[in-house]
Write an enzyme that holds these catalytic residues in place. Structure first.
Site, PDB file in Angstrom:
ATOM      1  N   GLY A  90       0.818  -1.212   0.000  1.00 21.63           N
ATOM      2  CA  GLY A  90       0.000   0.000   0.000  1.00 21.63           C
ATOM      3  C   GLY A  90       0.853   1.264   0.000  1.00 21.63           C
ATOM      4  O   GLY A  90       2.082   1.206  -0.058  1.00 21.63           O
ATOM      5  N   ALA A  91       0.192   2.414   0.062  1.00 17.27           N
ATOM      6  CA  ALA A  91       0.907   3.695   0.059  1.00 17.27           C
ATOM      7  C   ALA A  91       0.111   4.730   0.837  1.00 17.27           C
ATOM      8  O   ALA A  91      -1.112   4.641   0.936  1.00 17.27           O
ATOM      9  CB  ALA A  91       1.105   4.178  -1.371  1.00 17.27           C
ATOM     10  N   GLY A 103       4.659   4.027   5.318  1.00 16.55           N
ATOM     11  CA  GLY A 103       5.051   3.979   6.722  1.00 16.55           C
ATOM     12  C   GLY A 103       3.970   4.459   7.675  1.00 16.55           C
ATOM     13  O   GLY A 103       4.205   4.576   8.873  1.00 16.55           O
ATOM     14  N   GLU A 111       9.088  -3.176   4.664  1.00 15.75           N
ATOM     15  CA  GLU A 111       8.463  -3.006   3.338  1.00 15.75           C
ATOM     16  C   GLU A 111       9.515  -2.612   2.297  1.00 15.75           C
ATOM     17  O   GLU A 111       9.475  -3.076   1.162  1.00 15.75           O
ATOM     18  CB  GLU A 111       7.372  -1.938   3.414  1.00 15.75           C
TER      19      GLU A 111
HETATM   20  C1  5RP Z   1       2.383   0.619   6.311  1.00 21.81           C
HETATM   21  C2  5RP Z   1       2.171   1.282   5.002  1.00 21.81           C
HETATM   22  C3  5RP Z   1       0.828   1.100   4.378  1.00 21.81           C
HETATM   23  O1  5RP Z   1       1.001   0.377   3.209  1.00 21.81           O
HETATM   24  C4  5RP Z   1       0.232   2.455   4.098  1.00 21.81           C
HETATM   25  O2  5RP Z   1       0.115   3.154   5.339  1.00 21.81           O
HETATM   26  C5  5RP Z   1      -1.146   2.356   3.425  1.00 21.81           C
HETATM   27  O3  5RP Z   1      -2.081   1.788   4.272  1.00 21.81           O
HETATM   28  P1  5RP Z   1      -3.594   1.552   3.844  1.00 21.81           P
HETATM   29  O4  5RP Z   1      -3.591   0.564   2.726  1.00 21.81           O
HETATM   30  O5  5RP Z   1      -4.247   1.042   5.110  1.00 21.81           O
HETATM   31  O6  5RP Z   1      -4.183   2.894   3.424  1.00 21.81           O
HETATM   32  O7  5RP Z   1       3.039   1.909   4.437  1.00 21.81           O
HETATM   33  O8  5RP Z   1       3.599   1.019   6.882  1.00 21.81           O
END
Ligand code: 5RP
Length: 231
Positions: A90-91, A103, A111
């Site tokens: 994810g991002a 993060g 990651e």
């Molecule tokens: C974890 C990350 C996640 O991938 C990022 O925070 C996105 O999270 P989500 O898919 O819940 O929106 O980097 O460290």
């Protein structure tokens, strides 16, 4: 297999997470990211494993480990499989050049290691994460011993550091590696590669959340469609 509805999930995240799961074929060794979007990918891969898909996976956090075990996905380690076919993650924010900030879940160190171990690195996100320029805070995983030095260093390079505090524990968030997280605001980041290089030089910074190694981004939309962007 238990069905999980991840906290913070949404139909757009589900669309992206499921579309990227379609990239996974028999025999692949797969890096599994962390967060509510990759939780959909993991659940979908578990469903396909139940139907006979033969894969092995490396996780990036205790969260993805628990989800993968629940989903019945066979796990391995980077020690056994240092070369992954693909990693899906994810991002928190993505710019038009596919630079990414990660993060938000404090998992960016593992990651990043997993993403650099993969032949192909794919990001899954909903469209709210896509932005002309990066202006999201940059998470740093920091040795607790070095937190004051790191705060001083990031102020010197133009950042505003905030120690991330836990919401259901007193005191700071502790990462899966036993470190603190410092979130740093830089305003609009005009040159992500330059900030990335500067942060990589800071003593006591285990890893920062700027990723400049993304191959593809799957963006889930409100109408259920998924746009694929390639670098
Ligand atoms: C974890 C990350 C996640 O991938 C990022 O925070 C996105 O999270 P989500 O898919 O819940 O929106 O980097 O460290």
């Amino acid at each position: 297999m238990k069905e999980r509805n991840p906290t913070g999930g949404s139909p757009e995240k589900k669309a992206a997470g499921l579309a990227a799961a379609g990239l996974i074929k028999d025999g692949m060794v797969v890096g599994l990211g962390t967060g509510s979007t990759t939780a959909y990918t993991i659940a979908e891969l578990g469903r396909r494993v139940d139907e006979g898909l033969d894969i092995t996976a490396v996780v990036t956090s205790y969260q993805s480990e628990m989800l993968a075990i629940d989903a019945g996905i066979t796990l391995t380690s980077l020690a056994e499989h240092p070369e992954l076919d693909i990693a899906i993650d994810g991002a928190d924010q993505i710019d038009t050049a596919l630079n990414v900030i990660k993060g938000g879940g404090a998992a960016h160190t593992r990651e990043k290691v997993v993403s650099f171990s993969a032949e192909r690195f794919v990001i899954v996100a909903d469209e709210s994460k896509y932005s002309a320029q990066l202006d999201h805070y940059v998470p740093l995983e920091v040795l607790p011993y070095a937190r004051e030095l790191v705060s001083k260093f990031v102020r010197k390079i133009g950042g505003d550091p905030v120690l991330r505090l836990a919401s259901r524990k007193d005191g700071p968030v502790i990462s899966d590696n036993g470190n603190f997280i410092i979130d740093v605001s830089f305003g609009v980041i005009e040159d992500p590669a330059a900030i990335s290089a500067l942060l990589s030089r800071g003593a006591g910074i285990v890893e920062h959340g700027i990723f400049t190694n993304v191959d593809e981004v799957y963006i889930g939309k409100m109408d259920g469609s998924v746009e694929i962007l390639r670098s």
